[in-house]
Design a protein around this motif. Structure first.
Motif, mmCIF file in Angstrom:
data_model
loop_
_atom_site.group_PDB
_atom_site.id
_atom_site.type_symbol
_atom_site.label_atom_id
_atom_site.label_comp_id
_atom_site.label_asym_id
_atom_site.label_seq_id
_atom_site.Cartn_x
_atom_site.Cartn_y
_atom_site.Cartn_z
ATOM 1 N N THR A 67 0.842 -1.193 0.000
ATOM 2 C CA THR A 67 0.000 0.000 0.000
ATOM 3 C C THR A 67 0.879 1.245 0.000
ATOM 4 O O THR A 67 1.721 1.422 0.876
ATOM 5 N N LYS A 68 0.666 2.109 -1.001
ATOM 6 C CA LYS A 68 1.527 3.280 -1.165
ATOM 7 C C LYS A 68 0.847 4.578 -0.736
ATOM 8 O O LYS A 68 1.497 5.570 -0.452
ATOM 9 N N ALA A 69 -0.476 4.574 -0.767
ATOM 10 C CA ALA A 69 -1.150 5.839 -0.436
ATOM 11 C C ALA A 69 -2.324 5.599 0.514
ATOM 12 O O ALA A 69 -3.050 4.606 0.381
ATOM 13 N N LEU A 70 -2.455 6.497 1.467
ATOM 14 C CA LEU A 70 -3.583 6.439 2.390
ATOM 15 C C LEU A 70 -4.323 7.768 2.322
ATOM 16 O O LEU A 70 -3.719 8.839 2.433
ATOM 17 N N ILE A 71 -5.620 7.670 2.112
ATOM 18 C CA ILE A 71 -6.455 8.892 2.072
ATOM 19 C C ILE A 71 -7.464 8.799 3.210
ATOM 20 O O ILE A 71 -8.213 7.815 3.293
ATOM 21 N N LEU A 72 -7.471 9.784 4.086
ATOM 22 C CA LEU A 72 -8.427 9.779 5.191
ATOM 23 C C LEU A 72 -9.556 10.756 4.881
ATOM 24 O O LEU A 72 -9.310 11.880 4.418
ATOM 25 N N ALA A 73 -10.773 10.324 5.126
ATOM 26 C CA ALA A 73 -11.948 11.161 4.823
ATOM 27 C C ALA A 73 -12.944 11.050 5.974
ATOM 28 O O ALA A 73 -12.982 10.027 6.648
ATOM 29 N N PRO A 74 -13.754 12.091 6.211
ATOM 30 C CA PRO A 74 -14.625 12.079 7.394
ATOM 31 C C PRO A 74 -15.795 11.099 7.335
ATOM 32 O O PRO A 74 -16.171 10.545 8.350
ATOM 33 N N THR A 75 -16.384 10.903 6.166
ATOM 34 C CA THR A 75 -17.605 10.072 6.121
ATOM 35 C C THR A 75 -17.460 8.937 5.114
ATOM 36 O O THR A 75 -16.649 9.011 4.190
ATOM 37 N N ARG A 76 -18.293 7.920 5.333
ATOM 38 C CA ARG A 76 -18.226 6.790 4.388
ATOM 39 C C ARG A 76 -18.649 7.225 2.984
ATOM 40 O O ARG A 76 -18.110 6.752 2.002
ATOM 41 N N GLU A 77 -19.610 8.147 2.919
ATOM 42 C CA GLU A 77 -20.044 8.581 1.582
ATOM 43 C C GLU A 77 -18.893 9.241 0.827
ATOM 44 O O GLU A 77 -18.688 8.975 -0.352
ATOM 45 N N LEU A 78 -18.144 10.089 1.535
ATOM 46 C CA LEU A 78 -17.021 10.738 0.856
ATOM 47 C C LEU A 78 -15.960 9.694 0.489
ATOM 48 O O LEU A 78 -15.402 9.732 -0.608
ATOM 49 N N ALA A 79 -15.703 8.745 1.400
ATOM 50 C CA ALA A 79 -14.709 7.705 1.107
ATOM 51 C C ALA A 79 -15.105 6.934 -0.151
ATOM 52 O O ALA A 79 -14.282 6.682 -1.035
ATOM 53 N N GLN A 80 -16.386 6.607 -0.249
ATOM 54 C CA GLN A 80 -16.841 5.855 -1.436
ATOM 55 C C GLN A 80 -16.710 6.692 -2.708
ATOM 56 O O GLN A 80 -16.333 6.199 -3.760
ATOM 57 N N GLN A 81 -17.040 7.971 -2.542
ATOM 58 C CA GLN A 81 -16.987 8.861 -3.704
ATOM 59 C C GLN A 81 -15.543 9.025 -4.200
ATOM 60 O O GLN A 81 -15.291 9.027 -5.409
ATOM 61 N N ILE A 82 -14.599 9.118 -3.265
ATOM 62 C CA ILE A 82 -13.188 9.215 -3.657
ATOM 63 C C ILE A 82 -12.775 7.917 -4.355
ATOM 64 O O ILE A 82 -12.117 7.920 -5.387
ATOM 65 N N ASP A 83 -13.216 6.793 -3.765
ATOM 66 C CA ASP A 83 -12.870 5.491 -4.340
ATOM 67 C C ASP A 83 -13.396 5.381 -5.773
ATOM 68 O O ASP A 83 -12.713 4.866 -6.658
ATOM 69 N N GLN A 84 -14.600 5.905 -5.994
ATOM 70 C CA GLN A 84 -15.151 5.851 -7.360
ATOM 71 C C GLN A 84 -14.302 6.670 -8.328
ATOM 72 O O GLN A 84 -14.082 6.271 -9.464
ATOM 73 N N GLN A 85 -13.817 7.816 -7.841
ATOM 74 C CA GLN A 85 -12.954 8.626 -8.728
ATOM 75 C C GLN A 85 -11.647 7.907 -9.011
ATOM 76 O O GLN A 85 -11.127 7.966 -10.116
ATOM 77 N N VAL A 86 -11.098 7.208 -7.982
ATOM 78 C CA VAL A 86 -9.871 6.437 -8.223
ATOM 79 C C VAL A 86 -10.160 5.381 -9.284
ATOM 80 O O VAL A 86 -9.399 5.211 -10.236
ATOM 81 N N GLU A 87 -11.277 4.679 -9.102
ATOM 82 C CA GLU A 87 -11.596 3.618 -10.063
ATOM 83 C C GLU A 87 -11.652 4.150 -11.485
ATOM 84 O O GLU A 87 -11.129 3.545 -12.409
ATOM 85 N N GLY A 88 -12.281 5.304 -11.655
ATOM 86 C CA GLY A 88 -12.393 5.891 -12.994
ATOM 87 C C GLY A 88 -11.048 6.341 -13.523
ATOM 88 O O GLY A 88 -10.632 5.960 -14.622
ATOM 89 N N LEU A 89 -10.330 7.112 -12.727
ATOM 90 C CA LEU A 89 -9.066 7.696 -13.206
ATOM 91 C C LEU A 89 -7.991 6.627 -13.404
ATOM 92 O O LEU A 89 -7.171 6.713 -14.304
ATOM 93 N N ALA A 90 -7.994 5.613 -12.519
ATOM 94 C CA ALA A 90 -6.901 4.628 -12.548
ATOM 95 C C ALA A 90 -7.269 3.383 -13.345
ATOM 96 O O ALA A 90 -6.509 2.426 -13.379
#
Ligand code: AMP
Length: 404
Positions: free
Chosen positions: A71-94
């Motif tokens: 694991t190279k990167a850790l992103i901390l976010a306040p809510t599960r909704e935001l965490a999921q939304q970030i994950d979706q952007q990673v999925e799209g971009l990566a």
């Protein structure tokens, strides 16, 4: 400036194109080169500005050139909704770059916990986590963050508001001191500066001229007594030709009451608040995204987590406690340069709070008269002191560029 200027790996560039991003947003123009240049960063940027991609893209670029065992990167976010939304952007971009990620948040059942644990043990490239759940996973001793090189704190102000300060420091104690750290926050209160001084090294600072809602939002306000609000809102929902609508209220009880009332009025709506199970929240959001559910009523939990295209109307059933929350709430409409309407109901007690919002955004919001059949609303007198009205603890920020 274009995305070509960053010299991204071709597969990452393909990801950007597949997301339909034509040109970098201002925060992306500023943050991407700094992060590519290995600088620590403290950025004052709100949701809706493209801030997520502004740190994801350079971190993905860094990761794409290294081995993929840990694991190279850790992103901390306040809510599960935001965490999921970030994950979706990673999925799209990566997607084309073959970089893996997992969103780690509480609320799921044992199977979800186990899935998250496995992915982390297998050395998923990027972990996006809410602090509480990550601590629980770390305490089991199986997950290692000792190869993490990039740490991002997203919506850091909200994480501190939620009481995660100690948890964040504890998580960081598992990560090597030699790392690149990026802190994103919509506001910069002193406690954020204290955190930044503790965990960042010689950070570069970016401060967008914030506190400005997107230009495509038509903002309107009704001065109304509480007993006129229900008839007003059902009139707006029934008569207007709106697609997807978000309604915000500050208290959970109001959200639940309003949901019951609107349903009785024949309006298809669901309530979204912290009492719901994760699965219930996801079902609601899925229906909303699929446009089978036209209306969600929620507390401010919703304003941070929801990333749905095509929300045409946001209604503030009451004035949010903090003027910055107003920007977050109405930022759910007119995402990424489309248009939308934001309507706010202001009763006599909320007038002063509302005046702080106008102060913050630096202009007057259009007053709309109540429909005749509802009678007169309250006169606008924000200076009148009323029992139980909002009290500000700190002096107001006005419409200036924020200085970090
Ligand atoms: P954020 O501020 O990160 O919550 O992003 C707001 C929305 O803008 C998300 O739906 C992103 O997918 C989208 N977005 C991010 N960067 C761009 C861009 N350069 N062009 C168009 N849309 C973007």
């Amino acid at each position: 400036m274009t995305f070509n200027d960053f010299n991204f790996d071709p597969q990452l560039f393909e990801g950007v194109q597949s997301m339909g991003y034509l040109k970098p947003t201002p925060i992306q123009e500023q943050a991407i080169p700094l992060i590519l240049d290995n600088k620590d960063l403290i950025a004052c940027a709100q949701t809706g500005t493209g801030k997520t991609a502004s740190y994801l893209l350079p971190v993905l670029q860094h990761i794409s050139t290294t081995d993929k065992k840990h694991t190279k990167a850790l992103i901390l976010a306040p809510t599960r909704e935001l965490a999921q939304q970030i994950d979706q952007q990673v999925e799209g971009l990566a997607y084309f770059a073959g970089i893996s990620s997992i969103a780690v948040y509480g609320g799921g059942d044992g199977m979800v916990y186990e899935q998250q644990r496995r992915a982390m043990m297998d050395g998923v490239d990027i972990i996006i986590a809410t602090p509480g759940r990550l601590i629980a996973q770390l305490s089991s001793g199986v997950i290692k963050l000792s190869h993490v090189e990039y740490l991002v704190l997203d919506e850091a102000d909200r994480m501190l508001d939620m009481g995660f300060y100690e948890d964040i420091l504890r998580i960081i104690s598992y990560i090597p001191a030699k790392r690149q750290t990026m802190l994103f926050s919509a506001t910069m209160p002193p406690k954020i500066r204290t955190l930044a001084n503790t965990i960042l090294k010689n950070p570069e600072q970016i401060s967008l001229a914030i506190s400005q809602p997107a230009v495509g939002i038509l903002q309107q306000v009704y001065m109304t007594f509480d007993n006129q609000k229900i008839r007003l809102i059902s009139g707006i929902l029934k008569n207007g030709n709106y697609g997807s609508v978000l309604i915000f209220a500050s208290r959970k009880e109001t959200v639940k009451d309003l949901n019951r009332t609107l349903k009785r009025e024949g309006i298809k709506a669901e309530a979204f608040h912290s009492d719901l199970e994760q699965e219930q929240r996801e079902t609601i959001l899925r229906a909303f995204k699929a446009r089978t559910l036209p209306v969600i009523i929620g507390t401010d939990v919703l304003s941070r987590g929801i990333d749905v295209e095509g929300i045409s109307l946001v209604i503030n059933f009451d004035v949010p406690p903090d003027p910055e929350d107003y920007i977050h709430r109405i930022g759910r409409t007119a995402r990424a340069e489309t248009t939308g309407t934001a309507i706010t109901f202001v009763n006599e007690k909320d007038q002063r709070k509302f005046s702080y919002i106008e102060n913050l955004i630096g202009r007057e919001i259009e007053r709309v008269p109540l429909p005749e059949e509802l009678g007169e609303g309250p006169a606008y007198q924000p200076e009148v002191k009323r029992k139980g009205t909002f009290k500000r603890k700190k002096p107001l920020t006005n419409n200036k560029k924020k200085v970090i």
